[in-house]
Design a protein around this motif. Structure first.
Motif, mmCIF file in Angstrom:
data_model
loop_
_atom_site.group_PDB
_atom_site.id
_atom_site.type_symbol
_atom_site.label_atom_id
_atom_site.label_comp_id
_atom_site.label_asym_id
_atom_site.label_seq_id
_atom_site.Cartn_x
_atom_site.Cartn_y
_atom_site.Cartn_z
ATOM 1 N N TYR C 78 0.841 -1.200 0.000
ATOM 2 C CA TYR C 78 0.000 0.000 0.000
ATOM 3 C C TYR C 78 0.874 1.246 0.000
ATOM 4 N N PHE C 98 -17.747 8.758 6.204
ATOM 5 C CA PHE C 98 -16.693 9.772 6.145
ATOM 6 C C PHE C 98 -15.418 9.278 6.818
ATOM 7 N N GLU C 99 -15.566 8.690 8.015
ATOM 8 C CA GLU C 99 -14.381 8.198 8.722
ATOM 9 C C GLU C 99 -13.731 7.036 7.986
ATOM 10 N N ILE C 102 -11.634 8.848 5.287
ATOM 11 C CA ILE C 102 -10.451 9.573 5.769
ATOM 12 C C ILE C 102 -9.461 8.603 6.432
ATOM 13 N N GLY C 103 -9.978 7.523 6.984
ATOM 14 C CA GLY C 103 -9.093 6.568 7.653
ATOM 15 C C GLY C 103 -8.115 5.892 6.715
ATOM 16 N N ALA C 104 -8.417 5.945 5.399
ATOM 17 C CA ALA C 104 -7.539 5.270 4.446
ATOM 18 C C ALA C 104 -6.387 6.161 3.991
ATOM 19 N N ALA C 105 -6.369 7.407 4.462
ATOM 20 C CA ALA C 105 -5.318 8.333 4.016
ATOM 21 C C ALA C 105 -3.939 7.808 4.391
ATOM 22 N N GLN C 108 -0.447 9.126 7.955
ATOM 23 C CA GLN C 108 -1.076 10.022 8.924
ATOM 24 C C GLN C 108 -0.150 10.185 10.113
ATOM 25 N N GLU C 162 -15.756 1.742 -0.800
ATOM 26 C CA GLU C 162 -14.472 1.083 -1.073
ATOM 27 C C GLU C 162 -13.675 1.880 -2.095
ATOM 28 N N ARG C 165 -12.327 5.075 -0.592
ATOM 29 C CA ARG C 165 -11.172 4.778 0.261
ATOM 30 C C ARG C 165 -9.915 4.595 -0.577
ATOM 31 N N ALA C 166 -10.074 3.843 -1.677
ATOM 32 C CA ALA C 166 -8.922 3.587 -2.536
ATOM 33 C C ALA C 166 -8.393 4.899 -3.114
#
Lengths: 388, 335, 253
Positions: C78, C98-99, C102-105, C108, C162, C165-166
């Protein structure tokens, strides 16, 4: 019951509830936030207790009292410890605080280290394997504590010098302070620690770190696909949880029980802490405190009912009533309210504010139980009005 | 020699308890902490039944000696204990686990709920044991025989015979009977099995019944072999054995019946050897409990599938290669 | 001639006696949309799992962006810029849509257990990511449900989450496992329109498993056909559609 003894009872209850809350918060970091069933919690508390015992008997006297320490399990130990070291502690309030602070720091650090060590073998496996591995590690620690006498002195209780609250009370009122005031300060100190735990954990969890833990807990396969190192995340949660448990273990040994005994750290206490988290709220720190308070009450009531049953009716199983309550509470919680009384809150990072600003909407989350009750009451009321 | 037989019998008794756990774990995937309580149920049921036969009025007081002695004419009690243990396990499956599984509970939730069940069962046993206080008195023994100069007792013989019988009958059951074949199907792929019309509920119920029965009988034999759990109340005998049970089952690879059997025997020999050695050098034999625990941690770290997951053919091939023999590489072999 | 972003070289993956992937070689050029089709059980998803690091190949190499990624862990792959989605959407179900996004950024700063305590170290990045996440939520049309728990949205919306997120992860190559499965034909076309736009405007590369050939063939540049673990045909959509082997596989089951 007169007022002062009632007050004393309440203070004592609050002190127990505070200590339980510390334990529940630390369990919640692992079980609630990261989904790690830490069935070895007792071992991490035991580390705090063991460090406290070693410091109080061997290191503390040298460091804080200027006399030679005594090694538990040796022949001359009880003579020297009871005759020399404990009296010296009672003359020197500062030394007792030194013992406590040092024990909390060292105990927390060692517990954090062990958290990584014990979790590592099974960290990649399914939760049930992980739970069994942690439970067995905890039993290993228990066996070590029972057999290696220089740590806790084997299988007998070892009295420890509790941090001196009397001198603080004396500094406030002067002279000889009333017992109730000392008790109040002790309870207040415990709740100060609870507050500290809450602030620390809330801060940690209201960050991308907290979100990462939840992501790993919810779906670890997807978490890996989006760059989360699952092993690392779990170990980090264990470090935080075990550190908090190690400190709580020092509090448990030095302030709550004021003694150590390896048999205080049997898995029963782990499961008791787990019950607190399940009842209070999985993933909610305030919920853990509520759970701690509820279970402390159960504990007290169970003890009172048990003694009454034994005294008046000659029934000897009253002392085991707690088990029944824990068991029923666990089953009811999992069946009807897996989120606990106060469910988990959304992770409120600064992103939350940006979201609300830009979209004008508020993210939704699982409703706390009182909104459900309120809604239920509202529904009943409106139905009543309709029929009227 | 006598000690070897004792260790083997100990391992076999553990095998009965642990394979009980493995048996329903294979189909239901529940790491059941209440399994230890099925063991305790077995012990209490045994003591109660022998007491009943002996005459309840004679059991009271401290003057009775060993009414609980295991003799040949008490074999029917062992059978009854199997049924009682099985019923308790089946009941806990029907009342607690099945409804949760139908709601799609996670393995973690099932495990946690089993702790709740453990507490409730233990409380009930406490009440029973303290109501009939004579239940907690005896430290039973068993009839001994002399076989070719070696003294063996009935519990040892029974542990071995029952372990063999259980192995053979379960082997026959899972390969020859329709229900047993369905059980393997459910263990391999529950969704597929359900789709092809196999009643997952019925299969699991039977697995739990047998699992609980094995736990109860194994518990009685272990109780007779090792005596009551010393400083702790007799009701906790299941809990005292639970971690060894988990250790044996994990060593065998959770859910593998033969793996568990092998794992238990290995643990039985290792544990008793170490305990004897500790006693010799003047240490607390309780330290030997560290053996099953460290073995489990080691297994989880290096071969999480346990003995059943080891690629035996591949291992053999590698060994042969090292020794210089030409060995054919097997693919994906297992026990 | 664009360079190859992904190269799969002679990869094998066996499970016991089952040959799930049996010597597959293929390439995905930069800024292209490549399709992977084949009947159920032909090894497509297994191949995705091998590429994204969930399985280690028994033999063969996987080159991504000039680097050998064979045997790397999913989270390491990744980091290099390759993400994949799942056939059955895997939501982080206690978080909102939303989370989830953003969690896939990537990278962090606040994910470190020490830095998390000091908000000023990561506040700016977090706010930037929030805006970026909202951008992708707009793009995928998830706006109306972005405040909801991701467990309470429809299957099609999960598929879109999905995808969002990608996109959030800022990857160069996105492996999509049946992005249009179980959604209505109109939405399916909309999803593929979006993919086409992403390729054009954001210079992304896609490698897509899809069963809906009628939709897929209108968008992809190149198609590989898998059957029993092997690539049995490849070519432009038109060629593949007329290939007798492919017709045989799909009609013959």
């Amino acid at each position: 019951m007169d007022l002062s003894s009632l007050l004393e009872f309440i203070l004592q209850y609050l002190a127990v509830a505070g200590v339980y809350s510390l334990l529940a918060i630390s369990m919640n970091v692992e079980y609630g936030w990261a989904g790690i069933p830490n069935f070895g919690k007792a071992a991490f508390m035991a580390v705090g207790g063991a460090v406290a015992a070693v410091i109080a008997t061997q290191i503390g006297p040298m460091l804080f009292l200027g006399i030679e320490g005594a090694v538990p399990g040796t022949l001359e130990f009880f003579g020297r410890y009871n005759g020399e070291i404990l009296p010296a502690y009672s003359q020197n309030p500062l030394a007792t605080w030194g013992v406590f602070i040092l024990s909390a720091i060292v105990g927390g650090a060692i517990a954090a280290l062990l958290g990584v060590l014990f979790t590592y073998p099974a960290v990649r496996l399914r939760e049930d394997y992980l739970a069994i591995a942690l439970l067995m590690s905890a039993q290993l620690i228990w066996i070590v504590l029972r057999t290696v006498k220089p740590i806790m002195g084997g299988t007998m209780s070892l009295i420890l010098p509790s941090p001196d609250f009397k001198c603080i009370a004396a500094a406030i009122v002067g002279g000889t302070p009333p017992k109730i005031l000392v008790e109040a300060i002790r309870t207040g100190f415990i709740w100060l620690l609870v507050l500290g735990y809450l602030l620390y954990v809330e801060k940690l969890m209201g960050s991308p770190f907290g979100r990462k833990l939840r992501i790993v807990r919810d779906d670890e396969v997807a978490a890996e696909a989006y760059g989360k190192n699952v092993v690392r995340a779990r170990l980090e949660a264990m470090v935080v949880g075990s550190f908090l448990a190690g400190v709580a273990g020092a509090v448990y040994a030095l302030i709550h029980l004021r003694s150590v005994n390896p048999d205080n750290y049997l898995p029963d206490i782990t499961f008791m802490v787990l019950t607190m988290v399940l009842v209070g709220g999985v993933g909610n720190n305030i919920g853990s405190v509520v759970g701690g308070m509820v279970i402390a009450l159960v504990d007290r009531l169970g003890y009172m009912i048990g003694t009454t049953l034994a005294m008046s009716y000659g029934v000897s199983w009253g002392g085991y009533l707690n088990y029944l309550v824990y068991g029923v509470a666990i089953i009811l919680a999992i069946f009807f309210r897996p989120q606990g009384l106060i469910p988990e809150k959304p992770v409120k990072t600064p992103a939350w504010k940006v979201y609300v600003e830009l979209t004008g909407r508020r993210p939704s989350f699982i409703q706390p139980i009182w909104t459900r009750i309120k809604r239920g009451v509202g529904r009943v009321r409106s139905r009543a009005q309709e029929s009227a | 020699m006598e000690f070897l037989i004792y260790s083997l019998a100990w391992g076999m008794a553990l095998a009965l308890m642990a394979s009980g756990l493995s048996f329903y774990y294979a189909v239901s995937k529940v790491a059941n902490f209440a399994h230890g309580e099925y063991v305790s149920v077995g012990v209490i049921a045994y003591l109660f039944l022998v007491g009943l036969e002996y005459g309840l009025d004679k059991c009271r007081g401290f003057n009775i000696v060993n009414y609980a002695m295991l003799t040949l004419d008490k074999l029917w009690i062992i059978a009854a204990v199997f049924i009682i243990g099985g019923l308790v396990a089946a009941a806990s499956f029907v009342v607690v686990f099945w409804p949760l599984m139908r709601r799609g509970a996670s393995p973690l939730q099932l495990m946690v709920v089993s702790i709740g069940l453990m507490f409730i069962l233990r409380f009930i046993l406490y009440v029973v044991a303290s109501t009939f206080d004579w239940l907690t008195l005896p430290s039973p023994q068993a009839t001994t025989f002399n076989v070719a100069g070696v003294r063996v007792n009935l519990a040892e013989v029974l542990a071995m015979i029952l372990a063999v019988i259980a192995t053979v009958s379960i082997a026959l059951f899972t390969t020859k009977t329709l229900l047993g074949i369905s059980m393997r199907a459910v263990a391999d792929n529950p969704d597929l099995a359900e789709a092809s019309g196999i009643s997952s509920f019925r299969v699991q119920l039977v697995a739990w019944f047998i699992g609980g029965g094995l736990a109860a009988v194994g518990g009685v034999l272990m109780f007779i072999l090792t005596g009551p759990p010393g400083e702790r109340p007799i009701v906790e005998i299941g809990w005292m054995n639970l971690l060894s049970i988990f250790a044996a089952a994990t060593l065998g690879g959770l859910g593998s019946f033969y793996g568990t059997l092998a794992g238990s025997i290995i643990l039985g020999l290792a544990y008793n050897q170490v305990a004897a050695w500790l006693l010799d050098i003047g240490l607390d034999p309780q330290l030997a409990l560290a053996v099953p625990f460290s073995v489990t941690l080691f297994v989880l770290l290096f071969m999480p599938q346990g003995l059943a997951g080891v690629d035996w053919h591949g291992l053999l091939a590698r060994v042969q290669k090292k020794v210089g023999l030409r060995g054919g590489g097997g693919v994906g072999g297992s026990l | 001639m664009p360079k190859n972003l992904l190269e799969v070289q002679n990869v094998y993956k066996y499970f016991g006696g089952i040959r799930a992937v049996d010597g597959v070689s293929l390439t995905v050029p930069e800024n292209s949309i490549v399709g992977l089709i084949g009947p159920n059980g032909s090894g497509k998803t297994t191949l995705f799992n091998v590429i994204s690091g969930y399985y280690k190949p028994d033999r063969g190499r996987i080159i991504f962006d000039g680097k050998d990624i064979t045997g790397l862990k999913p989270h390491e792959i990744y980091r290099l810029g390759l993400v994949r989605t799942f056939q059955n959407p895997r939501m982080w179900k206690s978080l909102t849509v939303f989370e989830n996004v953003i969690g896939a950024a990537r990278d962090q700063k606040g994910e470190s257990m020490v830095k998390a305590l000091f908000k000023r170290l990561w506040r700016k990045q977090e706010e930037d990511y929030a805006r970026q996440a909202l951008h992708w939520i707009d793009f995928t049309g998830l706006d109306p449900v972005s405040h909801m728990l991701s467990s309470s949205i429809s299957g099609g919306q999960m598929k879109l989450t999905e995808l969002a997120r990608a996109l959030m992860s800022n990857a160069k190559l996105i492996l999509l496992d049946e992005p249009a499965a179980g959604v209505n034909p109109t939405l399916a076309r909309k999803i593929f329109d979006g993919i086409e736009r992403l390729r054009r405007e954001y210079k992304l590369t896609f490698f897509i498993i899809e069963h809906r050939l009628e939709v897929l063939f209108d968008y992809v540049d190149y198609v590989y056909v898998m059957h029993r673990g092997r690539i049995v045909a490849e070519g432009r959509p038109q060629e593949v559609a007329e290939n007798p082997i492919v017709v045989d596989i799909y009609l013959g089951g």
